[in-house]
Design a protein around this motif. Structure first.
Motif, PDB file in Angstrom:
ATOM      1  N   GLN A 121       0.694  -1.359  -0.090  1.00 41.57           N
ATOM      2  CA  GLN A 121      -0.024  -0.115  -0.121  1.00 41.57           C
ATOM      3  C   GLN A 121       0.650   1.119   0.162  1.00 41.57           C
ATOM      4  N   SER A 122       0.542   2.107  -0.893  1.00 44.19           N
ATOM      5  CA  SER A 122       1.414   3.333  -0.898  1.00 44.19           C
ATOM      6  C   SER A 122       1.090   4.369   0.188  1.00 44.19           C
ATOM      7  N   GLU A 123       1.696   5.432   0.272  1.00 48.45           N
ATOM      8  CA  GLU A 123       1.354   6.390   1.326  1.00 48.45           C
ATOM      9  C   GLU A 123       0.266   7.166   0.829  1.00 48.45           C
ATOM     10  N   PHE A 124      -0.097   7.032  -0.463  1.00 47.38           N
ATOM     11  CA  PHE A 124      -1.346   7.787  -1.336  1.00 47.38           C
ATOM     12  C   PHE A 124      -2.643   6.595  -1.142  1.00 47.38           C
ATOM     13  N   SER A 125      -3.586   7.154  -0.449  1.00 44.85           N
ATOM     14  CA  SER A 125      -4.445   5.854  -0.329  1.00 44.85           C
ATOM     15  C   SER A 125      -5.063   5.429  -1.387  1.00 44.85           C
ATOM     16  N   ASP A 126      -5.224   5.765  -2.698  1.00 45.42           N
ATOM     17  CA  ASP A 126      -5.532   5.360  -3.613  1.00 45.42           C
ATOM     18  C   ASP A 126      -4.541   4.474  -4.510  1.00 45.42           C
ATOM     19  N   TYR A 127      -3.312   4.533  -4.190  1.00 44.59           N
ATOM     20  CA  TYR A 127      -2.242   3.836  -5.048  1.00 44.59           C
ATOM     21  C   TYR A 127      -1.603   2.794  -4.229  1.00 44.59           C
ATOM     22  N   VAL A 128      -1.258   1.606  -5.030  1.00 42.74           N
ATOM     23  CA  VAL A 128      -0.425   0.667  -4.687  1.00 42.74           C
ATOM     24  C   VAL A 128       0.939   1.041  -5.491  1.00 42.74           C
TER      25      VAL A 128
ATOM     26  N   ILE B  68       7.141   2.175  -8.411  1.00 46.59           N
ATOM     27  CA  ILE B  68       6.367   2.705  -9.344  1.00 46.59           C
ATOM     28  C   ILE B  68       4.829   2.615  -8.827  1.00 46.59           C
ATOM     29  N   LEU B  69       4.092   3.896  -8.781  1.00 50.39           N
ATOM     30  CA  LEU B  69       2.720   4.001  -8.124  1.00 50.39           C
ATOM     31  C   LEU B  69       1.729   3.766  -9.282  1.00 50.39           C
ATOM     32  N   VAL B  70       0.708   2.967  -8.750  1.00 44.69           N
ATOM     33  CA  VAL B  70      -0.448   2.580  -9.760  1.00 44.69           C
ATOM     34  C   VAL B  70      -1.806   2.819  -9.051  1.00 44.69           C
ATOM     35  N   HIS B  71      -2.567   3.389  -9.522  1.00 47.53           N
ATOM     36  CA  HIS B  71      -3.970   3.751  -8.977  1.00 47.53           C
ATOM     37  C   HIS B  71      -4.680   2.304  -8.904  1.00 47.53           C
ATOM     38  N   ARG B  72      -5.538   2.385  -7.919  1.00 46.52           N
ATOM     39  CA  ARG B  72      -6.118   1.042  -7.539  1.00 46.52           C
ATOM     40  C   ARG B  72      -7.154   0.495  -8.446  1.00 46.52           C
ATOM     41  N   ALA B  73      -7.669   1.343  -9.339  1.00 36.29           N
ATOM     42  CA  ALA B  73      -8.287   0.824 -10.386  1.00 36.29           C
ATOM     43  C   ALA B  73      -7.622   0.492 -11.456  1.00 36.29           C
ATOM     44  N   ILE B  74      -6.270   0.637 -11.647  1.00 33.24           N
ATOM     45  CA  ILE B  74      -5.566  -0.066 -12.774  1.00 33.24           C
ATOM     46  C   ILE B  74      -5.040  -1.401 -12.328  1.00 33.24           C
ATOM     47  N   TYR B  75      -4.560  -1.209 -10.970  1.00 30.86           N
ATOM     48  CA  TYR B  75      -4.194  -2.631 -10.198  1.00 30.86           C
ATOM     49  C   TYR B  75      -5.569  -3.748 -10.288  1.00 30.86           C
ATOM     50  N   GLU B  76      -6.736  -3.136 -10.012  1.00 33.16           N
ATOM     51  CA  GLU B  76      -7.726  -4.102  -9.986  1.00 33.16           C
ATOM     52  C   GLU B  76      -8.246  -4.374 -11.436  1.00 33.16           C
ATOM     53  N   ARG B  77      -7.633  -3.692 -12.418  1.00 31.86           N
ATOM     54  CA  ARG B  77      -7.957  -3.936 -13.854  1.00 31.86           C
ATOM     55  C   ARG B  77      -9.559  -3.483 -14.240  1.00 31.86           C
TER      56      ARG B  77
ATOM     57  N   GLY C  51       2.448   6.550 -11.610  1.00 31.53           N
ATOM     58  CA  GLY C  51       3.546   7.605 -11.213  1.00 31.53           C
ATOM     59  C   GLY C  51       4.991   6.839 -10.642  1.00 31.53           C
ATOM     60  N   LEU C  52       5.917   7.612 -10.347  1.00 34.08           N
ATOM     61  CA  LEU C  52       7.222   7.054 -10.107  1.00 34.08           C
ATOM     62  C   LEU C  52       7.608   7.810  -8.599  1.00 34.08           C
ATOM     63  N   THR C  53       8.343   7.140  -7.845  1.00 34.09           N
ATOM     64  CA  THR C  53       8.834   7.955  -6.704  1.00 34.09           C
ATOM     65  C   THR C  53      10.425   7.463  -6.418  1.00 34.09           C
TER      66      THR C  53
END
Length: 288
Positions: A221-228, A242-251, A280-282
């Motif tokens: 879980q990322s520090e951003f609540s909607d991101y993995v 690499i930061l990925v929005h949960r909607a993308i993670y869940e396809r 995103g990138l961090t």
């Protein structure tokens, strides 16, 4: 890196502004601009190469740099300048005109059954309610005339795909003090092609996830609540995650309501960057 933007809108008004683009933002846009293949086995190498190629420009010079041994090679200069121009075209298509995705124009042509021939622009952009085309250029020249921009604007209008408008993005003076002219001609009243844009979006995210599975070994879980956050295991990467929005993670990307809540998110300390496509990138190794 600081840049100067000269933007001409649909009625011909010009505005000039000075701003900055971070290293992570530039690398993200340079890597993913125009990527539309589910299986792209060389994308990790492209991603790593961009980190090494452009890091000196951002951390030690404040402008783009050519290797001194190749500085007088016009082919090398043209090649590097073109890559920079494509990255800025992707960046400003999103920043100025609300594009969420910048696709390869050829990929969109292929999906619609058009032969890959004849003149055409570089990018087909999806703003979720409109689609537009962009011709992207990059030059070492210290100035670019409006007459030259006019030719690139004409190029942006070519191609068989119906778009609401087309624009030319020309980056120049790249190796002294980067400037970008983004000129937007008046467009046409066409229908939004929801079916094709959805298919292009699907191809894009499948390509991204395939890339991530190649370079990452775990996710948290990322520090951003909607991101993995995917932890990068690839040996040649400056970014840690690499930061990925949960909607993308869940396809579940075909339901686009989540996209409307995303804005460019660029840290002042340059430690992370999140693009409007939910990727995103961090530089951080874990959430804080």
């Amino acid at each position: 890196m600081e840049y100067e933007l000269i933007h001409q809108d649909v009625v011909g008004n010009k505005t000039t502004s000075i701003d900055r683009i971070s290293f992570l933002a530039f690398v993200k846009h340079a890597t993913f601009a125009g990527i539309n293949r589910r299986f792209f086995p060389h994308l990790p190498f492209r991603y790593s190469g961009l980190f090494f190629e452009f890091a000196p420009s951002f951390f030690w010079s404040g402008h783009f740099q050519l290797l001194s041994e190749l500085a007088n090679d016009p082919t090398e200069t043209a090649y590097l300048s073109n890559r920079i121009g494509r990255a800025f075209a992707d960046y400003f298509s999103k920043k100025l005109y609300g594009a969420r995705f910048t696709h390869s124009y050829e990929c969109a042509m292929e999906l619609k059954g058009f032969p890959i021939s004849g003149e055409r622009p570089d990018f087909y952009c999806d703003a979720l309610t409109k689609q537009f085309a962009v011709e992207a250029k990059g030059y070492s020249a210290q100035s670019i005339s409006d007459a030259a921009i006019g030719k690139h604007k004409a190029q942006s209008k070519t191609g068989p795909l119906p778009v609401h408008f087309s624009a030319a993005s020309v980056a120049y003076n790249l190796y002294k003090s980067p400037r970008i002219k983004f000129y937007d001609p008046e467009g046409d009243n066409v229908a939004y092609d929801g079916a094709m844009n959805s298919e292009l979006r699907d191809l894009y995210y499948r390509s991204v996830l395939n890339f991530i599975e190649t370079v990452a070994d775990s996710n948290i879980q990322s520090e951003f609540s909607d991101y993995v956050a995917y932890n990068i295991s690839y040996p040649f990467s400056a970014a840690r995650q690499i930061l990925v929005h949960r909607a993308i993670y869940e396809r579940s990307w075909n339901t686009i309501k989540w996209l409307n809540s995303i804005e460019h998110n660029d840290a002042e300390d340059n430690e992370f960057y999140i693009d409007v496509d939910g990727i995103g990138l961090t530089l951080r190794s874990s959430g804080r």
